[in-house]
Design an enzyme around this catalytic site. Structure first.
Site, PDB file in Angstrom:
ATOM      1  N   LYS A   1       0.835  -1.209   0.000  1.00  0.00           N
ATOM      2  CA  LYS A   1       0.000   0.000   0.000  1.00  0.00           C
ATOM      3  C   LYS A   1       0.866   1.254   0.000  1.00  0.00           C
ATOM      4  CE  LYS A   1      -3.535   2.706   0.096  1.00  0.00           C
ATOM      5  NZ  LYS A   1      -4.619   2.740   1.093  1.00  0.00           N
TER       6      LYS A   1
ATOM      7  N   LYS B   1       0.141  11.776   5.524  1.00  0.00           N
ATOM      8  CA  LYS B   1       0.488  10.717   6.474  1.00  0.00           C
ATOM      9  C   LYS B   1       1.092   9.514   5.756  1.00  0.00           C
ATOM     10  CE  LYS B   1      -2.515   7.792   7.312  1.00  0.00           C
ATOM     11  NZ  LYS B   1      -2.946   6.453   6.809  1.00  0.00           N
TER      12      LYS B   1
END
Length: 292
Positions: A171, A239
């Protein structure tokens, strides 16, 4: 059909939980915002007033939370998922978090005889709604096999990529590629506009050639129209780029293009655009070029 607890019913989690209900599963949802729980009830699920209530008796527990500290608090906390999950349950964390956090969660789950998978997703809100997400799964092969049915209710491309933490590593690579694509699409739009080219026609032909991408298809028209309502917020991509950079350092790697786009994303967030869609990176590129 499975009894499922679903924790985190936001932009992605809400539609995913609804699709699990539509597939015939019994889903109890918990979210800090009650309105999201009410929506799940309207979709045929049931309301849980706490993590403990959502997890009670569940064969499968899904979590979809913003960041690593949220997963640690909700899963590992004193009154968290592992404190209430039944032995043999599956924990499927679809959040995007640090790979080392995913490994820590898996180790703690194993001590409680809970099978944990890190299963972050890609595809954004549209694919969450239509149940065609791409899901990259880390964890034990037997746990993955046990979860394939429920994952099939929310995703179309579901791949076991390795042991605990591997899903989060893949990811991170996904978010690196997406941020780079958005940044280059933004530059291309500014470039076309500066030359007075019809950007609708320009993006249409670019999309049919080697420059075509899922990012262009999903974000191009909205970027042209400066429509930045959040499907995936810039602050979350900020993030995620931090996760990429930390994981790269851990492996002794340098990611020069990724570092540059991470700085542009960080600047956008610092300038107050964090709540906008990540395609609002266009605003930063436009500003750097002195254009409105």
């Amino acid at each position: 059909m499975s009894k499922i607890g679903f924790i985190g019913l936001g932009i992605m989690g809400g539609p995913m939980a609804a699709n699990l209900v539509a597939a015939g599963h019994e889903v109890a949802g918990y979210n800090r915002s009650r309105a999201k729980v009410d929506q799940l009830v309207a979709d045929g699920g049931t309301a849980a007033s706490s993590v403990a209530e959502a997890v009670a008796g569940a064969e499968v527990v899904f979590t979809m939370l913003p960041d690593s500290p949220d997963v640690e608090a909700v899963v590992l906390g004193e009154d968290g998922v592992l404190a209430h999950a039944q032995r043999g349950a599956l924990l499927v964390d679809c959040s995007t978090i640090r790979p080392d956090t995913a490994r820590r969660v898996a180790e703690a789950a194993a001590q409680r005889e809970v099978r944990a998978l890190d299963a972050p997703v890609s595809g954004g809100e549209p694919k969450a709604i239509d149940g065609t997400l791409s899901i990259m799964v880390g964890g034990a092969a037997d746990a993955f096999a046990a979860a394939e049915d429920v994952l099939g209710a929310v995703g179309a491309t579901i791949v076991h990529v390795g042991p605990a933490g591997a899903g989060q590593t893949v990811k991170a690579a996904n978010q690196l590629i997406v941020a780079g694509n958005i940044g280059l699409l933004a530059e291309a739009l500014v470039f076309l506009e500066a030359h007075g080219v019809d950007t609708e026609a320009g993006l249409d032909v670019l999309g049919g050639g080697l420059a075509g991408s899922s990012v262009l298809n999903a974000k191009g028209a909205k970027m042209r129209d400066r429509e930045f309502g959040p499907g995936f917020r810039l602050e979350l991509h900020h993030k995620d780029m931090g996760i990429v950079q930390a994981a790269a350092r851990e492996a002794g790697l340098t990611a020069p293009l990724g570092t540059l786009v991470a700085q542009l994303v960080a600047a956008s967030v610092a300038q107050g655009d964090g709540a906008l869609d990540h395609s609002a990176l266009l605003k930063q590129i436009t500003q750097l070029n002195g254009r409105s």
